[in-house]
Design a protein around this motif. Sequence first.
Motif, PDB file in Angstrom:
ATOM      1  N   THR A  86      94.226 -78.964 105.657  1.00  0.00           N
ATOM      2  CA  THR A  86      93.411 -79.148 104.464  1.00  0.00           C
ATOM      3  C   THR A  86      92.380 -78.034 104.327  1.00  0.00           C
ATOM      4  O   THR A  86      91.597 -77.775 105.242  1.00  0.00           O
TER       5      THR A  86
ATOM      6  N   THR B 166      99.032 -88.899 101.160  1.00  0.00           N
ATOM      7  CA  THR B 166      97.986 -89.678 101.812  1.00  0.00           C
ATOM      8  C   THR B 166      97.805 -90.997 101.067  1.00  0.00           C
ATOM      9  O   THR B 166      97.726 -91.024  99.832  1.00  0.00           O
TER      10      THR B 166
ATOM     11  N   ASP C 277      95.239 -85.480 109.114  1.00  0.00           N
ATOM     12  CA  ASP C 277      95.962 -86.224 108.083  1.00  0.00           C
ATOM     13  C   ASP C 277      97.176 -86.912 108.712  1.00  0.00           C
ATOM     14  O   ASP C 277      97.609 -86.586 109.810  1.00  0.00           O
TER      15      ASP C 277
END
Length: 667
Positions: A371, A472, A516
């Motif tokens: 990210t 997600t 994640d």
Amino acid sequence: MIHTDKNQQHSVTYGQTTTCCASDDKNNAQGDRNNVGPAEHERGADAINMLQLFGPSIISFLFLFVGISFDHFFNVVFFTGWVRICWYLLAYAIVGFPVLREAFESIRKGDVFSEFLLMGIATAGAFAIGEYPEGVAVMLFYSVGEVFQQLAVSRAKKNIKSLLDQRPEEVTVIRDRSAEIVKAERVVINEVVELKPGEKLALDGELLSDRASFNTSALTGESKPDTKIKGEPVLAGMINLNTVAQVKVTTVFKDSKLSKILELVQNATSQKAPTELFIRKFAKIYTPIVVFLAIAICLLPIFFVSDYVFQEWLYRALVFLVISCPCALVISIPLGYFGGVGAASRHGILVKGSNFLDALAKVQHIVMDKTGTMTEGVFKVKENVFREESNRDELLQLVNRLESYSSHPIATAIHEFVGVVNQEILLQNVEEIPGQGLRAEAEGKLLLVGNFKLMDAYSISYDTNPENIVDTVIAIAYDNIYHGYLTISDRIKDDAQITIEKLNALNIKVTMLSGDKSAVVKFVADKLGIKNAFGDLLPEGKVDKIKEIKHNKGLVAFVGDGVNDAPVVALSDIGIAMGGLGSDATIETADVVIQDDKPSKIPMAIKIGKQTKRIVLQNITLAFVVKGVVLILGAGGLATMWEAVFADVGVALLAILNAIRIQRMNF
């Protein structure tokens, strides 16, 4: 029954600083009245400066040329004896006095065996044995070499100054509803600055106007306009392109992002590469050794040579001294590293020292966060999936209110999707559970917003299989009942895939680590062609992975945001930070800062490091090989002062030209 409602969300001291456009207009007007603009003034100043630099050498060369002509081509009766000696002494003094003065100053400071002393001894010795033209020539060409070295360093400094030092000295501030031009360092936080089209911003701030476009090349190396909207941060060095814009100042002049970048690059020369440190230490040992060797060449043959002639062996010793001058190494190697730092700055890459350029050249394994490094780091709600019997709007308002207690980017995505937070919703016992999500109580009922680990922790049953969802997932439970989920997507950066291809071409292994969910990390890794990827990692998990990689591989670089991944950055051999425009902590903690968040700058930084190292090694090899050969010839009486001049000044000039070549390369 599940009801699905999809909602898709579409760079040493750097000289003068520049002045703002109002001041420039005034200067231009003055220039027009005199029919001489600022460019002409600058060219005139450069011409005067060049004349000052090369003037003594030109005059000395004319004296030398005339003297050699009198000696060999014209039968001039008066050019003998003291007249001839004084003529060559004058030619020598013009260029030799500054060098002899430097030698004296070095001795006074305790540095006896400097290259200035070598030149002084060698040329004085040439005069002592009657080789006047050669003595003048050695000093003349040495002085010309010094001038070229000075020009090369000056040019490197000027290039970095023009790239980075874009801070105007004056700004237009709105005070009491009227515009007032003041010095930038006198502007305080929360004052409003007005920026006309074409003007550079002097201080960091927040855009008050609805919209404005800026040229950010001073900070990012990219000339593509960047459009900002009201409330977004704007930084010193950005150039307003179209309409008049107003900016609320958020940092004082000395603390602006550009000021810190300038300080970083200015201090980069203090972080020396091992090669540079070795050469400096080597020169301190090498120089006195060659002085004593020269003395030995002059005096020892008296015990071994039957037809010993002092003048002949003294000449050989003087040739040996001229050849042995280490200036080609001492100057060209730091200049090579400085050129590498400048080349990186030109492409929006800040390297904190030549030692990190060396480290970049040796990187064998890149470990990167997902990210914000390979993805935009800007989350959007992609889907919202709720049970038919659930009150979707009410639940979204509760989720939006609970996420207002979090600063995570996912919270921002939910705010953008749902809208304004309803502050009238009262929540009690709000708690953030690391690695899982948020919990609170609303009207005495438990509210859970997070991943499915959070649902498991509170024994909430659900009929969704999170493994089947690539994005997600944010699960929602209220009053101990599972109601549905939101999917959050993060866009892969445009140049992410070509980055991996370039790293593979450099034979550098790539590993992705992320907190994640593994499914998301695997999806991104597969799309980019990254074979090694690990998700669901807490910070300590990333630390363990880095330790494992360092144990099995060579030099490891970590690429991340430099803040959340601070422990990993500390463990890695070199830390590369993405997001130099977003975080002051990034600039402080990372070894290399990529200012425009583009991952394609990672292989570019490595190529610059490799090319810098290659140029430095070329210079070392050139200097040692040429000097070694001519030293042997000089000691054996087969080389004259003219070969010695080439071995010293010629090699130095070639090394300097090779060193500055990196600043013109495309990577």
